[in-house]
Design an enzyme around this catalytic site. Structure first.
Site, PDB file in Angstrom:
ATOM      1  N   ASN A   7      52.302 -15.657  31.114  1.00  0.00           N
ATOM      2  CA  ASN A   7      51.550 -15.457  29.884  1.00  0.00           C
ATOM      3  C   ASN A   7      52.330 -14.435  29.069  1.00  0.00           C
ATOM      4  O   ASN A   7      52.256 -13.240  29.318  1.00  0.00           O
ATOM      5  CB  ASN A   7      50.141 -14.956  30.224  1.00  0.00           C
ATOM      6  CG  ASN A   7      49.284 -14.762  28.982  1.00  0.00           C
ATOM      7  OD1 ASN A   7      49.772 -14.870  27.860  1.00  0.00           O
ATOM      8  ND2 ASN A   7      48.022 -14.454  29.185  1.00  0.00           N
ATOM      9  N   ARG A  93      51.076 -20.225  29.461  1.00  0.00           N
ATOM     10  CA  ARG A  93      49.926 -20.221  28.561  1.00  0.00           C
ATOM     11  C   ARG A  93      50.464 -20.303  27.131  1.00  0.00           C
ATOM     12  O   ARG A  93      51.309 -19.489  26.740  1.00  0.00           O
ATOM     13  CB  ARG A  93      49.144 -18.931  28.730  1.00  0.00           C
ATOM     14  CG  ARG A  93      48.024 -18.845  27.744  1.00  0.00           C
ATOM     15  CD  ARG A  93      47.400 -17.490  27.701  1.00  0.00           C
ATOM     16  NE  ARG A  93      46.309 -17.502  26.744  1.00  0.00           N
ATOM     17  CZ  ARG A  93      45.964 -16.460  26.008  1.00  0.00           C
ATOM     18  NH1 ARG A  93      46.614 -15.326  26.122  1.00  0.00           N
ATOM     19  NH2 ARG A  93      44.964 -16.548  25.178  1.00  0.00           N
ATOM     20  N   HIS A 182      40.219 -19.888  24.364  1.00  0.00           N
ATOM     21  CA  HIS A 182      39.706 -19.627  25.720  1.00  0.00           C
ATOM     22  C   HIS A 182      39.464 -20.929  26.487  1.00  0.00           C
ATOM     23  O   HIS A 182      38.670 -20.956  27.426  1.00  0.00           O
ATOM     24  CB  HIS A 182      38.350 -18.876  25.714  1.00  0.00           C
ATOM     25  CG  HIS A 182      38.414 -17.443  25.275  1.00  0.00           C
ATOM     26  ND1 HIS A 182      37.407 -16.851  24.575  1.00  0.00           N
ATOM     27  CD2 HIS A 182      39.346 -16.487  25.467  1.00  0.00           C
ATOM     28  CE1 HIS A 182      37.717 -15.585  24.334  1.00  0.00           C
ATOM     29  NE2 HIS A 182      38.893 -15.341  24.866  1.00  0.00           N
ATOM     30  N   ARG A 243      36.439  -7.580  16.802  1.00  0.00           N
ATOM     31  CA  ARG A 243      36.340  -8.636  15.779  1.00  0.00           C
ATOM     32  C   ARG A 243      34.895  -8.850  15.371  1.00  0.00           C
ATOM     33  O   ARG A 243      34.000  -8.815  16.227  1.00  0.00           O
ATOM     34  CB  ARG A 243      36.893  -9.964  16.314  1.00  0.00           C
ATOM     35  CG  ARG A 243      38.363  -9.939  16.605  1.00  0.00           C
ATOM     36  CD  ARG A 243      38.843 -11.354  16.967  1.00  0.00           C
ATOM     37  NE  ARG A 243      40.074 -11.266  17.705  1.00  0.00           N
ATOM     38  CZ  ARG A 243      40.283 -11.841  18.891  1.00  0.00           C
ATOM     39  NH1 ARG A 243      39.347 -12.565  19.469  1.00  0.00           N
ATOM     40  NH2 ARG A 243      41.441 -11.697  19.491  1.00  0.00           N
ATOM     41  N   GLU A 386      41.862 -17.744  34.704  1.00  0.00           N
ATOM     42  CA  GLU A 386      42.666 -18.574  33.793  1.00  0.00           C
ATOM     43  C   GLU A 386      44.023 -18.914  34.401  1.00  0.00           C
ATOM     44  O   GLU A 386      44.539 -20.003  34.217  1.00  0.00           O
ATOM     45  CB  GLU A 386      42.824 -17.855  32.451  1.00  0.00           C
ATOM     46  CG  GLU A 386      41.527 -17.877  31.666  1.00  0.00           C
ATOM     47  CD  GLU A 386      41.496 -16.917  30.501  1.00  0.00           C
ATOM     48  OE1 GLU A 386      41.282 -15.703  30.732  1.00  0.00           O
ATOM     49  OE2 GLU A 386      41.681 -17.357  29.359  1.00  0.00           O
TER      50      GLU A 386
END
Ligand code: ADP
Length: 405
Positions: A7, A93, A182, A243, A386
């Site tokens: 990643n 990823r 996601h 956010r 993940e």
């Protein structure tokens, strides 16, 4: 059988090594502040005797090329991997696959060109992901590399959920639409939920809530995603660490006109200075829950706004799915915060959601159910993984290309 998951971020490289067909995680590492004087590299692994071990390195790592070298040296020192040539495959990823990728793919020149073309949609992430792909290919040119996209799982969303009510040409010409993110996490926990409930995923309606620093919800019907809360970018939807999630877009015009804020300032305001942090000055949900319990006013606002937004999304996805069998909580907050789970389920009994306070307050790392006995809807807490999902999809793509391994 060894699969390495990479990643690659703009200044970091996360990696995890999986062994055997069962994909046992044997080593994982994080290289941070690439390009800084203060770079650091940490590898944790399990040695032959089953002990947890750590290797640490603090020295400047100027770029990703060097970072991959450092990773290789650390993996060799740990005894987990002598050479990248031993790998069965490398799974990457990749954040944005746009409409080009509905599945993970074996990487070739065309795939690299397509990921490059998508850079305008993910200007921070896709270039960093591409560096990881290029450098890994230099170090291990013969090892199959697979791209696993954050957006791919959401490509099944129908047009009525992915189109914005904007002039249609903006979708056709500029590709402005909901993509969702996601995806690997939502796909992984949904499958885990079906396994736990011992029911084919095709027969289930599931709402998955990935609640970490970034947060998103997904509505999954028969294993296919039909809606998700993040949009063209990860800014839309739930309240997040920094956010804003959903706001009235006219607030931006107002701030531009009244306060003279420019595009970059508005971008920073909504992505980095809003969300939990904007409301109470902190984006750490654990501390916010502690402060809220001590009646700190702003911490209570932050917690309440976060949970109310979450509840609204649960309700709207119950409507979109036409009823739900199971709601899954995952991510740092979803897995650990009993307070958040409790608050967003509060008063939903008439909709079939009944949380058991005692089960909800237990801390454990395994998959578990937290609904009251006899509750219509299963409420599950499922640790996400993940990297495992990327490794598993990588293995699948390689097996499909080569025949059974
Ligand atoms: P990221 O999106 O960066 O991967 P994580 O999934 O690790 O984030 O989630 C980070 C969030 O999880 C932080 O807000 C952190 O405070 C929260 N968190 C972790 N443990 C707890 C806990 N015990 N109670 C409440 N929040 C927690």
């Amino acid at each position: 059988m060894k699969i390495l998951v990479l990643n690659s971020g703009s200044s970091s490289l996360k990696f995890k090594l999986f062994m055997q067909k069962k994909l046992l995680a044997s080593a994982s590492g994080l290289i941070e502040q690439i390009g800084d004087e203060e770079s650091s590299a940490l590898l944790t692994f399990i040695d032959d005797l089953g002990n947890n071990k750590k290797l640490q390195l603090n020295s400047p790592i100027p770029d990703h090329r060097k970072a991959i070298k450092v990773m290789t040296v650390m993996l060799r020192e740990s005894g987990m991997l002598t050479d990248l040539k031993e790998l069965t495959g490398i799974g990457h990823r990749v954040v944005h696959g746009g409409e080009s990728f509905q599945q993970p793919v074996r990487i070739d020149e065309n795939v690299i060109a397509a990921i490059k073309k998508l850079i305008p949609l993910a200007p921070l992430h896709n270039p960093a992901n591409l560096i990881g792909i290029e450098v890994a290919a230099e170090h291990a040119p013969r090892i199959p590399q697979v791209a696993v996209f954050d957006t791919a799982f959401h490509q099944s969303i129908p047009a009525h959920a992915y189109l914005y009510a904007l002039p249609y040409y903006l979708y056709k010409k500029k590709k402005i639409r909901r993509y969702g993110f996601h995806g690997t996490s939502h796909a992984y926990v949904a499958r885990q939920a079906a396994q736990y409930l011992d029911t084919p995923i095709e027969e289930l309606n599931i709402i998955t809530l990935h609640l970490g620093n970034g947060a998103s919800a997904a509505a999954i019907q028969g294993g296919r995603c039909i809606d998700t809360s993040m949009g063209m970018t990860p800014l839309e939807g739930l309240v997040m660490g920094t956010r804003s999630g959903d706001i009235d877009p006219a607030i931006l015009f107002y701030l531009a006109r009244e306060s003279g804020l420019g595009i970059d300032e508005l971008d920073t305001l909504l992505n980095k200075k809003s969300g939990l942090k904007g409301i109470c000055g902190d984006n750490d949900m654990r501390r916010i829950c502690e402060s809220a319990a001590q009646e700190n006013r702003h911490a209570k606002f932050a917690l309440n706004v976060f949970c109310y937004r979450l509840k609204k999304y649960i309700g709207s996805y119950m409507a979109a799915l036409g009823g739900v069998d199971c709601i899954v909580f995952t991510g740092g907050i979803g897995e650990n915060s009993g307070t958040v789970r409790w608050k967003c389920c509060l008063g939903m009994e008439r909709l079939g959601i009944s949380l058991d306070s005692r089960k909800n307050s237990l801390q454990q790392n395994d998959i578990r159910e937290i609904q009251k006995k006899g509750s219509q809807i299963s409420l599950l807490v499922i640790p996400t993984d993940e990297e495992y999902e990327i490794a598993s999809q990588t293995l699948q793509v390689i097996s499909d290309n080569n025949g059974a391994l």
